[in-house]
Design an enzyme around this catalytic site. Structure first.
Site, PDB file in Angstrom:
ATOM      1  N   ASP A  30       0.851  -1.189   0.000  1.00 27.21           N
ATOM      2  CA  ASP A  30       0.000   0.000   0.000  1.00 27.21           C
ATOM      3  C   ASP A  30       0.887   1.240   0.000  1.00 27.21           C
ATOM      4  OD1 ASP A  30      -3.217   0.352   0.712  1.00 27.21           O
ATOM      5  OD2 ASP A  30      -1.986   2.128   1.109  1.00 27.21           O
ATOM      6  N   GLU A 150     -14.250  -9.174  -8.105  1.00 26.79           N
ATOM      7  CA  GLU A 150     -14.685  -9.733  -6.817  1.00 26.79           C
ATOM      8  C   GLU A 150     -16.173  -9.450  -6.634  1.00 26.79           C
ATOM      9  OE1 GLU A 150     -15.687  -7.741  -4.204  1.00 26.79           O
ATOM     10  OE2 GLU A 150     -15.317  -5.846  -5.216  1.00 26.79           O
ATOM     11  N   HIS A 253     -35.805  -7.151  -0.621  1.00 26.70           N
ATOM     12  CA  HIS A 253     -36.205  -6.561   0.657  1.00 26.70           C
ATOM     13  C   HIS A 253     -36.295  -5.049   0.484  1.00 26.70           C
ATOM     14  CE1 HIS A 253     -36.796  -7.155   4.967  1.00 26.70           C
ATOM     15  NE2 HIS A 253     -36.379  -5.912   5.037  1.00 26.70           N
ATOM     16  N   CYS A 262     -20.444  -0.074  -3.994  1.00 32.58           N
ATOM     17  CA  CYS A 262     -20.499  -0.746  -5.299  1.00 32.58           C
ATOM     18  C   CYS A 262     -21.779  -0.536  -6.084  1.00 32.58           C
ATOM     19  CB  CYS A 262     -20.278  -2.243  -5.099  1.00 32.58           C
ATOM     20  SG  CYS A 262     -18.632  -2.589  -4.501  1.00 32.58           S
ATOM     21  N   LYS A 265     -22.343   3.010  -7.578  1.00 28.63           N
ATOM     22  CA  LYS A 265     -21.214   3.382  -8.451  1.00 28.63           C
ATOM     23  C   LYS A 265     -21.192   2.516  -9.721  1.00 28.63           C
ATOM     24  CE  LYS A 265     -16.916   2.198  -7.049  1.00 28.63           C
ATOM     25  NZ  LYS A 265     -16.075   1.407  -7.928  1.00 28.63           N
ATOM     26  N   LYS A 323     -25.413  -0.401   5.422  1.00 25.49           N
ATOM     27  CA  LYS A 323     -25.998  -1.686   5.802  1.00 25.49           C
ATOM     28  C   LYS A 323     -25.328  -2.127   7.099  1.00 25.49           C
ATOM     29  CE  LYS A 323     -23.240  -5.166   3.512  1.00 25.49           C
ATOM     30  NZ  LYS A 323     -23.260  -6.221   2.549  1.00 25.49           N
TER      31      LYS A 323
HETATM   32  C1  UDX Z   1     -22.499  -5.468  -3.251  1.00 24.33           C
HETATM   33  C2  UDX Z   1     -22.717  -6.815  -3.949  1.00 24.33           C
HETATM   34  O1  UDX Z   1     -23.705  -7.567  -3.246  1.00 24.33           O
HETATM   35  C3  UDX Z   1     -21.405  -7.574  -4.047  1.00 24.33           C
HETATM   36  O2  UDX Z   1     -21.586  -8.793  -4.756  1.00 24.33           O
HETATM   37  C4  UDX Z   1     -20.457  -6.666  -4.792  1.00 24.33           C
HETATM   38  O3  UDX Z   1     -19.276  -7.243  -5.155  1.00 24.33           O
HETATM   39  C5  UDX Z   1     -20.234  -5.402  -3.991  1.00 24.33           C
HETATM   40  O4  UDX Z   1     -21.471  -4.746  -3.889  1.00 24.33           O
HETATM   41  P1  UDX Z   1     -22.294  -4.594  -0.749  1.00 24.33           P
HETATM   42  O5  UDX Z   1     -22.125  -3.234  -1.341  1.00 24.33           O
HETATM   43  O6  UDX Z   1     -21.405  -5.011   0.344  1.00 24.33           O
HETATM   44  O7  UDX Z   1     -22.178  -5.707  -1.891  1.00 24.33           O
HETATM   45  O8  UDX Z   1     -23.791  -4.651  -0.173  1.00 24.33           O
HETATM   46  P2  UDX Z   1     -25.140  -5.434  -0.481  1.00 24.33           P
HETATM   47  O9  UDX Z   1     -25.361  -6.447   0.561  1.00 24.33           O
HETATM   48  O10 UDX Z   1     -25.224  -5.848  -1.888  1.00 24.33           O
HETATM   49  O11 UDX Z   1     -26.181  -4.249  -0.223  1.00 24.33           O
HETATM   50  C6  UDX Z   1     -26.155  -3.049  -0.998  1.00 24.33           C
HETATM   51  C7  UDX Z   1     -27.237  -2.110  -0.601  1.00 24.33           C
HETATM   52  O12 UDX Z   1     -28.508  -2.614  -0.969  1.00 24.33           O
HETATM   53  C8  UDX Z   1     -27.340  -1.824   0.906  1.00 24.33           C
HETATM   54  O13 UDX Z   1     -27.597  -0.460   1.106  1.00 24.33           O
HETATM   55  C9  UDX Z   1     -28.511  -2.684   1.354  1.00 24.33           C
HETATM   56  O14 UDX Z   1     -29.139  -2.168   2.499  1.00 24.33           O
HETATM   57  C10 UDX Z   1     -29.396  -2.605   0.136  1.00 24.33           C
HETATM   58  N1  UDX Z   1     -30.323  -3.760  -0.010  1.00 24.33           N
HETATM   59  C11 UDX Z   1     -29.839  -5.015  -0.251  1.00 24.33           C
HETATM   60  C12 UDX Z   1     -31.702  -3.562   0.035  1.00 24.33           C
HETATM   61  O15 UDX Z   1     -32.170  -2.428   0.246  1.00 24.33           O
HETATM   62  N2  UDX Z   1     -32.532  -4.635  -0.153  1.00 24.33           N
HETATM   63  C13 UDX Z   1     -32.068  -5.896  -0.398  1.00 24.33           C
HETATM   64  O16 UDX Z   1     -32.889  -6.807  -0.563  1.00 24.33           O
HETATM   65  C14 UDX Z   1     -30.672  -6.088  -0.429  1.00 24.33           C
END
Ligand code: UDX
Length: 434
Positions: A30, A150, A253, A262, A265, A323
């Site tokens: 890093d 990933e 949900h 992610c 973006k 989350k």
């Molecule tokens: C996401 C992807 O799931 C992962 O595969 C990718 O590589 C990176 O981005 P992450 O950003 O960690 O992962 O969160 P994720 O669990 O996907 O939730 C993203 C957002 O969606 C959160 O704000 C969560 O609260 C919201 N969400 C998720 C909902 O509002 N409803 C759902 O049913 C699921």
């Protein structure tokens, strides 16, 4: 196998520690000397369940090292680029300056045949550009470039890495494919499907996957508004739809809109990638629009619960991060909703098990933070549940009512049963439930 991981941020650190756990010798490099020192002394720069223990174990067993220098590239069979790709200001495109800089910096150190792998989420065509930069910087280098996106979810990243649904590998030479297959060999035991494809397809799989997940969320959020208008229950709809194997139950949900590093973006970047090629991306554009509207709708829901006026109201907010199980505030719904509440004259007190430190500089200065969970409710007119931390699932409802001035509970994650909350004495509002 010797592996260099360039970038000890979220993706680099989790991937580096997990490859070490698979038996590889990994050096995470890093450019930030403070971060390297911190990691060497066993301090995690971010919160991810299980990561500190995994890093410590592999450090102690001599398979995981941290460094500020790229010399280790010379002895590595695989070099991963896992640096950040923030959204570029203005056009929403992923900013690749760190990826290209890493390619320029690592090129002079390449020794024997090496596979340079893009792990960062990068627009289609980046792997070829990385290849061009390396070849230009070090014309004698014997190397191939691969793409290995990933799919880690924050808060569940280690499990996702160790037991992935699939591994996606983009290559333009069989030799590179062999080497990556060898690195991921421990996953053969659990019969993890490998999707081996060309560089461009691998890059696009990542964007298409995240945009599709975002689509499911915006879809159910839109349906939740319809449920409220009709008097239907969004969870019954989600279950009724989701049991159809073609649809699937996950990511249906409703909530205050998707956030994180992610989904927003990558959805924006997909729209941009398509636009640059003259291709329309109407669905993903609408998904982003619905997400913005959902956040605005949540503010209106809170306002309506409080009788149409936010001015002078005291609001207790539970959860700030995008989350649970993370301290990440990137594009969290709280960053949109709290400023609107404050602007309209509400006094906000907030609690979050991990996100208060990250949140403080990003949220309005008047927001008060409570280390003690229950004190957030003191004299509040309304409570708003914004992030579904486990801690908030079994709250002492009597104690909350004793402390609150009002009895309004706005549950933006539908954690609680409306009937039970009303029986307990709350004026309860969820999403998409009559
Ligand atoms: C996401 C992807 O799931 C992962 O595969 C990718 O590589 C990176 O981005 P992450 O950003 O960690 O992962 O969160 P994720 O669990 O996907 O939730 C993203 C957002 O969606 C959160 O704000 C969560 O609260 C919201 N969400 C998720 C909902 O509002 N409803 C759902 O049913 C699921």
């Amino acid at each position: 196998m010797n592996v260099t991981m360039i970038g000890a941020g979220y993706v680099g650190l989790v991937s580096g520690a997990c490859f070490a756990e698979f038996g590889a010798h990994v050096t995470c490099v890093d450019a930030n000397p403070d971060r390297v020192r911190q990691l060497e002394s066993g301090h995690m720069p971010l919160y991810e369940p299980g990561l500190d223990a995994l890093v410590r174990k592999n450090q102690e067993q001599g398979r995981l090292h941290f460094s500020g220098a790229l010399e280790c590239v010379a002895g590595s069979e695989l070099v991963f680029i896992a640096v950040g790709t923030p959204s570029r200001r203005g056009d929403g495109h992923a900013d690749l300056k760190f990826v290209f800089q890493a390619a320029r910096d690592l090129a002079p150190f390449l020794g024997g045949y090496t596979v340079v792998v893009d792990k960062s989420t990068v627009p289609v065509g980046t792997a070829r550009e990385v290849k061009r930069i390396i070849a230009e910087t070090n014309p004698r280098a014997d190397f191939d470039v691969a793409s290995n996106p990933e799919f880690l979810r924050e808060g569940a990243a280690i499990g996702d890495f160790m037991r992935p649904d699939r591994v996606v590998i983009g290559i333009d030479s069989d030799r590179a494919g062999e080497r990556l297959r060898e690195l991921y060999r421990p996953l053969n035991l659990i019969e993890t499907p490998m999707v081996i494809t060309d560089l461009e397809s691998a890059e696009l799989i990542k964007y298409a996957s995240n945009a599709f997940l975002a689509t499911k969320i915006s879809f159910i959020n839109e349906i939740s508004a319809l449920c409220e208008a009709i008097g239907a229950d969004v969870h019954a709809i989600a279950r009724g739809m989701g049991l159809d194997g073609r649809i699937g139950r996950k990511f249906l949900h409703p909530g205050p809109g998707f956030g994180g590093a992610c989904l927003p973006k990558d959805a924006r970047a997909l729209v941009q990638i398509a636009w640059e090629r003259g291709v329309s991306s109407r669905i993903v554009s609408a998904v982003l629009e619905v997400n913005d509207a959902q956040r605005a709708r949540m503010v209106e829901k809170i306002r309506a619960a409080l009788g149409g006026r936010l001015e002078g109201k005291r609001i207790a907010v539970l959860g700030l991060t995008f989350k649970p199980e993370t301290d990440d505030m990137r594009e969290a719904a709280s960053l949109f909703i709290l400023p609107k509440l404050v602007e309209a004259g509400a006094a906000v007190r907030a609690h979050d098990p991990q996100g208060m430190e990250e949140g403080r500089p990003l949220l309005p200065g008047s927001v008060e933070y409570c280390d003690d969970l229950y004190s957030v409710f003191d004299r509040a007119d309304a409570a708003v549940l914004l992030t579904e931390w486990n801690l908030y699932r079994g709250l002492d409802l009597k104690e909350i009512l004793r402390r609150m001035a009002g009895r309004i509970f706005v549950d933006l994650r539908n954690v609680y049963e409306p009937r039970k909350m009303r029986a307990a004495g709350f004026e309860y509002y969820g999403i998409g439930r009559a």
